[in-house]
Motif scaffolding. Structure first.
Motif, short mmCIF file in Angstrom:
data_model
loop_
_atom_site.label_atom_id
_atom_site.label_comp_id
_atom_site.label_asym_id
_atom_site.label_seq_id
_atom_site.Cartn_x
_atom_site.Cartn_y
_atom_site.Cartn_z
N PHE A 44 0.85 -1.18 0.00
CA PHE A 44 0.00 0.00 0.00
C PHE A 44 0.89 1.24 0.00
CE2 PHE A 44 -2.84 3.26 1.39
CZ PHE A 44 -4.11 2.86 1.00
N THR A 45 0.86 2.01 -1.09
CA THR A 45 1.73 3.18 -1.23
C THR A 45 0.91 4.36 -1.76
OG1 THR A 45 2.34 2.61 -3.50
CG2 THR A 45 3.71 1.69 -1.73
N LEU A 46 1.58 5.50 -1.91
CA LEU A 46 0.95 6.64 -2.58
C LEU A 46 1.10 6.45 -4.08
CD1 LEU A 46 2.09 9.72 -0.42
CD2 LEU A 46 -0.09 8.50 -0.36
N GLY A 47 0.16 5.79 -4.65
CA GLY A 47 0.21 5.51 -6.08
C GLY A 47 -0.53 6.57 -6.87
N GLY A 48 -1.73 6.22 -7.27
CA GLY A 48 -2.55 7.19 -7.98
C GLY A 48 -2.42 7.07 -9.49
N PRO A 49 -3.30 7.80 -10.19
CA PRO A 49 -4.26 8.72 -9.61
C PRO A 49 -5.38 7.98 -8.87
CG PRO A 49 -4.62 8.55 -11.97
CD PRO A 49 -3.38 7.76 -11.68
N ALA A 50 -5.68 8.44 -7.67
CA ALA A 50 -6.70 7.79 -6.85
C ALA A 50 -7.17 8.73 -5.76
CB ALA A 50 -6.15 6.51 -6.22
N ALA A 109 -18.76 5.88 0.81
CA ALA A 109 -19.56 5.51 1.97
C ALA A 109 -18.63 5.02 3.07
CB ALA A 109 -20.58 4.43 1.61
N GLY A 110 -18.71 5.62 4.24
CA GLY A 110 -17.82 5.22 5.33
C GLY A 110 -16.42 5.75 5.18
N GLY A 111 -16.28 7.04 4.91
CA GLY A 111 -14.96 7.61 4.73
C GLY A 111 -14.86 9.02 5.30
N SER A 112 -13.61 9.48 5.48
CA SER A 112 -13.33 10.85 5.89
C SER A 112 -11.93 11.20 5.40
CB SER A 112 -13.42 11.00 7.41
OG SER A 112 -12.45 10.20 8.07
N SER A 113 -11.49 12.43 5.60
CA SER A 113 -10.15 12.89 5.18
C SER A 113 -9.86 12.60 3.71
CB SER A 113 -9.07 12.26 6.06
OG SER A 113 -9.16 12.67 7.39
N PRO A 114 -10.69 13.08 2.78
CA PRO A 114 -10.44 12.79 1.36
C PRO A 114 -9.29 13.61 0.80
CG PRO A 114 -12.29 14.29 1.58
CD PRO A 114 -11.90 13.90 2.99
N VAL A 115 -8.52 13.01 -0.11
CA VAL A 115 -7.48 13.73 -0.83
C VAL A 115 -7.15 12.95 -2.10
CG1 VAL A 115 -5.62 12.60 0.48
CG2 VAL A 115 -5.16 14.73 -0.75
N VAL A 116 -7.01 13.67 -3.22
CA VAL A 116 -6.62 13.04 -4.47
C VAL A 116 -5.10 13.01 -4.57
CG1 VAL A 116 -6.56 13.33 -6.98
CG2 VAL A 116 -8.73 13.53 -5.76
N VAL A 117 -4.55 11.86 -4.89
CA VAL A 117 -3.11 11.68 -5.05
C VAL A 117 -2.83 11.28 -6.49
CG1 VAL A 117 -1.08 10.36 -4.36
CG2 VAL A 117 -2.77 11.04 -2.64
N GLY A 118 -1.84 11.94 -7.11
CA GLY A 118 -1.48 11.58 -8.47
C GLY A 118 -2.26 12.33 -9.53
#
Length: 338
Positions: free
Chosen positions: A54-60, A329-338
């Motif tokens: 599990f890494t900072l991949g993206g775009p995601a 659904a069931g999430g918080s702290s959103p951020v787009v990476v990549g």
């Protein structure tokens, strides 16, 4: 009648005494090993590092999965694909460039927060312990500048009985500003001094120098623009909280107090920094979050969830049109990476 005393035990032979001692040592050793294993398991559970894959991949779209408390990701809103889990355990999360910031609460009589800096592979590179409850986290576009806010007292921006501490960390120099309260502040063109000044919700410009934040003092909130090099800040307008700068650096999403109802005091707006014109967004529910931009036209934020979920992530167009829709659904702290 004379008193009777128990017969003295037959003395153990040397071989028997050795056997007893060995058994006692093994028993204690077994207990110690068991405790050590339990402590290590407990420590690992509290640490909850990211899985190796599990890494900072993206775009995601990355976010905190509220069911597990760990970071997850899925394709960006509007794209198809399943949720991928396995990230670190965080109470607040944000990422940009090659850097992620994980705020992890450590409950107790005196609660504290670990501000954990992670690299692109989500390996810990620095940890800072601060007193308080985590509430806001941001990373600049370059990944160099980090900021976090904790509640020192209280637990809601909807009340006046709270105090915050906001820090800024420059990863290039390693310099940590533990509290922004001492930054020279100008309001209405005059240098401002007051013991009740609180900062929260920092958002950085692309140059890693300019930033925006909320200042609270004497019952009022202000949107302030700051300069890291000059170490100064000036108020731009009143009644603007938790700013979030758009990717093109031209607009700020913020929450504005529109009611004295403590259960629903705010509404999301977007401010044009060139004209200072504000636009109410189509989301009419009260949002107590620092919104995140998924792109230059879309804002994401958290609201209390349904069906037993702690919170859900919603999105809405940034120009005031359209309608809100659930992105996670069931999430918080959103951020787009990549």
């Amino acid at each position: 009648m004379s008193a009777r005393f128990p017969r003295a035990a037959t003395p153990l032979s040397p071989r028997a005494r050795i056997a007893v001692v060995v058994a006692a040592v093994l028993l204690l050793a077994g207990g110690s090993v068991g405790y050590a294993l339990h402590a290590e398991h407990r420590s690992q559970g509290q640490r909850a590092d990211a899985d190796a894959s599990f890494t900072l991949g993206g775009p995601a779209l990355y976010f905190r999965d509220t069911a597990t408390g760990r970071v997850a990701h899925q394709p960006r809103a509007g794209d198809s694909g399943a949720r991928t889990t396995g990230g670190p355990s965080c109470d607040r999360f944000y990422a940009s460039g090659d850097t992620a910031l994980c705020l992890r609460a450590e409950p107790g009589v005196l609660p504290k927060t670990y501000a954990i800096v992670l690299d692109r592979r989500l390996r810990e590179v620095r940890r800072i312990t601060v007193p308080g409850v985590p509430t806001r986290a941001r990373v600049s576009a370059s990944g160099r500048m980090l900021s976090w806010t904790v509640f020192a007292t209280g637990d809601s921006y909807a009340t006046t009985a709270f105090s915050t501490r906001t820090a800024v960390l420059d990863l290039r120099t390693g310099y940590l500003i533990k509290s922004m309260e001492e930054i020279p502040l100008t309001i209405d063109g005059v240098r401002y001094h007051a013991p009740d000044v609180n900062y929260w919700g920092v958002t950085f410009a692309r140059d890693d120098n300019r930033f925006y934040a909320t200042v609270s003092t004497k019952g009022r909130t202000y949107l302030v623009e700051g300069n890291m090099k000059d170490w100064s800040a000036k108020a731009l307008r009143q009644n603007a909280e938790c700013p979030s700068l758009s990717p093109d650096n031209t607009r700020i999403a913020f929450k504005k107090k529109v009611s004295d109802n403590a259960a629903a005091p705010w509404r999301l707006y977007v401010l044009d920094l060139r004209t200072m014109r504000e636009t109410p967004l189509a989301e009419t529910r009260s949002v107590d979050d620092q919104a995140a931009w998924l792109d230059d036209g879309t804002v994401a934020y958290s609201l209390p969830g349904t069906a037993g979920r702690a919170s859900d992530i919603w999105t809405v167009p940034a120009d005031g049109t359209g309608a809100p829709r659930v992105a996670v659904a069931g999430g918080s702290s959103p951020v787009v990476v990549g």
